[in-house]
Scaffold this motif. Structure first.
Motif, PDB file in Angstrom:
ATOM      1  N   LEU A 237       0.825  -1.208   0.000  1.00 38.85           N
ATOM      2  CA  LEU A 237       0.000   0.000   0.000  1.00 38.85           C
ATOM      3  C   LEU A 237       0.859   1.258   0.000  1.00 38.85           C
ATOM      4  N   ALA A 238       1.962   1.240   0.748  1.00 36.98           N
ATOM      5  CA  ALA A 238       2.853   2.397   0.777  1.00 36.98           C
ATOM      6  C   ALA A 238       3.494   2.626  -0.590  1.00 36.98           C
ATOM      7  N   LEU A 239       3.893   1.545  -1.242  1.00 40.84           N
ATOM      8  CA  LEU A 239       4.476   1.675  -2.583  1.00 40.84           C
ATOM      9  C   LEU A 239       3.440   2.181  -3.578  1.00 40.84           C
ATOM     10  N   ALA A 240       2.215   1.675  -3.472  1.00 39.44           N
ATOM     11  CA  ALA A 240       1.146   2.151  -4.350  1.00 39.44           C
ATOM     12  C   ALA A 240       0.886   3.637  -4.098  1.00 39.44           C
ATOM     13  N   GLY A 241       0.959   4.058  -2.820  1.00 35.38           N
ATOM     14  CA  GLY A 241       0.778   5.469  -2.495  1.00 35.38           C
ATOM     15  C   GLY A 241       1.860   6.331  -3.123  1.00 35.38           C
ATOM     16  N   ALA A 242       3.106   5.847  -3.095  1.00 37.40           N
ATOM     17  CA  ALA A 242       4.204   6.580  -3.716  1.00 37.40           C
ATOM     18  C   ALA A 242       4.004   6.688  -5.225  1.00 37.40           C
ATOM     19  N   ALA A 243       3.554   5.594  -5.831  1.00 32.88           N
ATOM     20  CA  ALA A 243       3.303   5.604  -7.272  1.00 32.88           C
ATOM     21  C   ALA A 243       2.164   6.557  -7.622  1.00 32.88           C
ATOM     22  N   LEU A 244       1.127   6.605  -6.783  1.00 33.22           N
ATOM     23  CA  LEU A 244      -0.001   7.511  -7.019  1.00 33.22           C
ATOM     24  C   LEU A 244       0.441   8.972  -6.923  1.00 33.22           C
ATOM     25  N   LEU A 245       1.324   9.281  -5.978  1.00 39.54           N
ATOM     26  CA  LEU A 245       1.846  10.640  -5.872  1.00 39.54           C
ATOM     27  C   LEU A 245       2.565  11.043  -7.156  1.00 39.54           C
ATOM     28  N   ASP A 246       3.351  10.111  -7.695  1.00 36.35           N
ATOM     29  CA  ASP A 246       4.034  10.394  -8.959  1.00 36.35           C
ATOM     30  C   ASP A 246       3.035  10.600 -10.086  1.00 36.35           C
ATOM     31  N   THR A 247       2.018   9.745 -10.154  1.00 41.93           N
ATOM     32  CA  THR A 247       1.004   9.856 -11.205  1.00 41.93           C
ATOM     33  C   THR A 247       0.256  11.183 -11.111  1.00 41.93           C
ATOM     34  N   ALA A 248       0.072  11.676  -9.889  1.00 46.72           N
ATOM     35  CA  ALA A 248      -0.647  12.934  -9.682  1.00 46.72           C
ATOM     36  C   ALA A 248       0.233  14.156  -9.935  1.00 46.72           C
ATOM     37  N   GLY A 249       1.483  13.918 -10.286  1.00 48.98           N
ATOM     38  CA  GLY A 249       2.377  15.029 -10.594  1.00 48.98           C
ATOM     39  C   GLY A 249       3.308  15.420  -9.466  1.00 48.98           C
ATOM     40  N   PHE A 250       3.321  14.652  -8.390  1.00 46.15           N
ATOM     41  CA  PHE A 250       4.195  14.942  -7.250  1.00 46.15           C
ATOM     42  C   PHE A 250       5.318  13.914  -7.205  1.00 46.15           C
ATOM     43  N   ALA A 251       6.152  13.928  -8.245  1.00 43.55           N
ATOM     44  CA  ALA A 251       7.191  12.908  -8.387  1.00 43.55           C
ATOM     45  C   ALA A 251       8.172  12.930  -7.217  1.00 43.55           C
ATOM     46  N   PHE A 252       8.591  14.120  -6.795  1.00 40.29           N
ATOM     47  CA  PHE A 252       9.564  14.219  -5.705  1.00 40.29           C
ATOM     48  C   PHE A 252       8.975  13.658  -4.416  1.00 40.29           C
ATOM     49  N   ALA A 253       7.740  14.040  -4.111  1.00 38.62           N
ATOM     50  CA  ALA A 253       7.079  13.532  -2.905  1.00 38.62           C
ATOM     51  C   ALA A 253       6.921  12.020  -2.971  1.00 38.62           C
ATOM     52  N   GLY A 254       6.586  11.505  -4.165  1.00 34.24           N
ATOM     53  CA  GLY A 254       6.446  10.063  -4.331  1.00 34.24           C
ATOM     54  C   GLY A 254       7.747   9.335  -4.069  1.00 34.24           C
ATOM     55  N   ALA A 255       8.852   9.904  -4.572  1.00 37.48           N
ATOM     56  CA  ALA A 255      10.155   9.278  -4.373  1.00 37.48           C
ATOM     57  C   ALA A 255      10.547   9.297  -2.899  1.00 37.48           C
ATOM     58  N   VAL A 256      10.290  10.414  -2.214  1.00 39.44           N
ATOM     59  CA  VAL A 256      10.619  10.519  -0.797  1.00 39.44           C
ATOM     60  C   VAL A 256       9.779   9.535   0.022  1.00 39.44           C
ATOM     61  N   PHE A 257       8.506   9.354  -0.363  1.00 33.32           N
ATOM     62  CA  PHE A 257       7.606   8.482   0.395  1.00 33.32           C
ATOM     63  C   PHE A 257       8.028   7.016   0.311  1.00 33.32           C
ATOM     64  N   LEU A 258       8.889   6.693  -0.641  1.00 37.95           N
ATOM     65  CA  LEU A 258       9.401   5.323  -0.727  1.00 37.95           C
ATOM     66  C   LEU A 258      10.115   4.921   0.560  1.00 37.95           C
ATOM     67  N   ALA A 259      10.658   5.906   1.274  1.00 35.46           N
ATOM     68  CA  ALA A 259      11.365   5.617   2.515  1.00 35.46           C
ATOM     69  C   ALA A 259      10.426   4.995   3.549  1.00 35.46           C
ATOM     70  N   PHE A 260       9.162   5.403   3.550  1.00 40.85           N
ATOM     71  CA  PHE A 260       8.195   4.829   4.485  1.00 40.85           C
ATOM     72  C   PHE A 260       8.030   3.331   4.218  1.00 40.85           C
ATOM     73  N   ALA A 261       7.898   2.972   2.947  1.00 40.13           N
ATOM     74  CA  ALA A 261       7.734   1.560   2.578  1.00 40.13           C
ATOM     75  C   ALA A 261       8.954   0.743   2.977  1.00 40.13           C
ATOM     76  N   MET A 262      10.144   1.308   2.775  1.00 41.84           N
ATOM     77  CA  MET A 262      11.359   0.575   3.116  1.00 41.84           C
ATOM     78  C   MET A 262      11.524   0.417   4.621  1.00 41.84           C
ATOM     79  N   GLY A 263      11.114   1.431   5.372  1.00 43.62           N
ATOM     80  CA  GLY A 263      11.141   1.288   6.817  1.00 43.62           C
ATOM     81  C   GLY A 263      10.202   0.188   7.285  1.00 43.62           C
ATOM     82  N   ALA A 264       9.004   0.162   6.701  1.00 43.43           N
ATOM     83  CA  ALA A 264       8.001  -0.832   7.078  1.00 43.43           C
ATOM     84  C   ALA A 264       8.461  -2.248   6.751  1.00 43.43           C
ATOM     85  N   GLU A 265       9.189  -2.418   5.645  1.00 42.49           N
ATOM     86  CA  GLU A 265       9.600  -3.760   5.224  1.00 42.49           C
ATOM     87  C   GLU A 265      10.464  -4.447   6.273  1.00 42.49           C
ATOM     88  N   ASN A 266      11.141  -3.665   7.091  1.00 43.16           N
ATOM     89  CA  ASN A 266      11.995  -4.259   8.117  1.00 43.16           C
ATOM     90  C   ASN A 266      11.206  -4.970   9.210  1.00 43.16           C
TER      91      ASN A 266
END
Length: 215
Positions: free
Chosen positions: A95-124
């Motif tokens: 869900l976090a990765l999908a959220g990051a992808a949606l941010l990019d699709t909505a035109g917020f590419a930088f925010a989407g890339a930064v939000f990837l950190a949340f997904a990586m933290g959760a994976e641990n």
């Protein structure tokens, strides 16, 4: 890692590959900042602070905050899910990765890339025991140290193949990095959708795998 069976190590290999894939996409998209390797970001934070580079300080601060937030969320979701912890945490990652992808699709590419950190933290939160990470999926320094120690043990009469599992985990991250670089070259941040799909597939498959391990 020695407490886990081959199915669990195989899952760790795949998830480490997912981490490498996402970290590479984030690294390229953010111009040299990591979304899973916080030691590297801490070094860059120190350099940015010494140079009074406010833009970099803000970016790294956001990444660090989201990563820690992801770790907290992953641990809480895993705690609430009980026996289905691995699957629940992987759904959170998807869900976090999908959220990051949606941010990019909505035109917020930088925010989407930064939000990837949340997904990586959760994976641990996938491999934990008593609140402690038992297999590090998003960082490899400790894994390489343990691999070196196992090799030294093998050379002095210990188990001859004790280092292999650590090498496999490192190889998963490295192969994921290669795939992430190729995917980013082909479709940019759109490659995150594939990672979200992969995490969802792992979440569905985990309850059916004969995983064994002390976590």
């Amino acid at each position: 890692m020695m407490l886990y069976n081959r199915w669990a190590i195989g899952l760790a290999f795949c998830l480490s590959g997912l981490a490498g894939y996402i970290d590479t996409i984030g690294f390229i998209s953010l111009g040299g900042f990591f979304v899973s390797f916080m030691s590297g970001n801490t070094t860059r934070l120190g350099i940015a602070t010494a140079g009074l580079n406010g833009g970099n300080i803000a970016t790294i601060g956001a990444i660090l905050g989201l990563f820690v937030g992801g770790v907290i969320a992953g641990a809480l979701v895993g705690h609430m899910a009980g026996p289905q912890r691995k699957s629940a945490v992987l759904w959170l990652v998807a869900l976090a990765l999908a959220g990051a992808a949606l941010l990019d699709t909505a035109g917020f590419a930088f925010a989407g890339a930064v939000f990837l950190a949340f997904a990586m933290g959760a994976e641990n939160g996938v491999f934990q025991r008593d609140g402690e990470v038992t297999i590090a999926l998003t960082y490899m320094t400790g894994t390489l140290v343990k691999m070196g120690q196992r090799i030294a043990a093998a050379l002095t009469g210990g188990p001859r193949l004790g280092w292999v599992r650590h090498f496999v985990l490192w190889l998963g991250l490295c192969s994921g990095c290669v795939n992430g670089a190729i995917a980013h070259y082909l479709v940019g941040l759109g490659a995150i959708w594939l990672a979200a799909l992969a995490a969802a597939i792992f979440a569905i498959a985990v309850p059916f795998l004969p995983l064994q391990g002390h976590d």
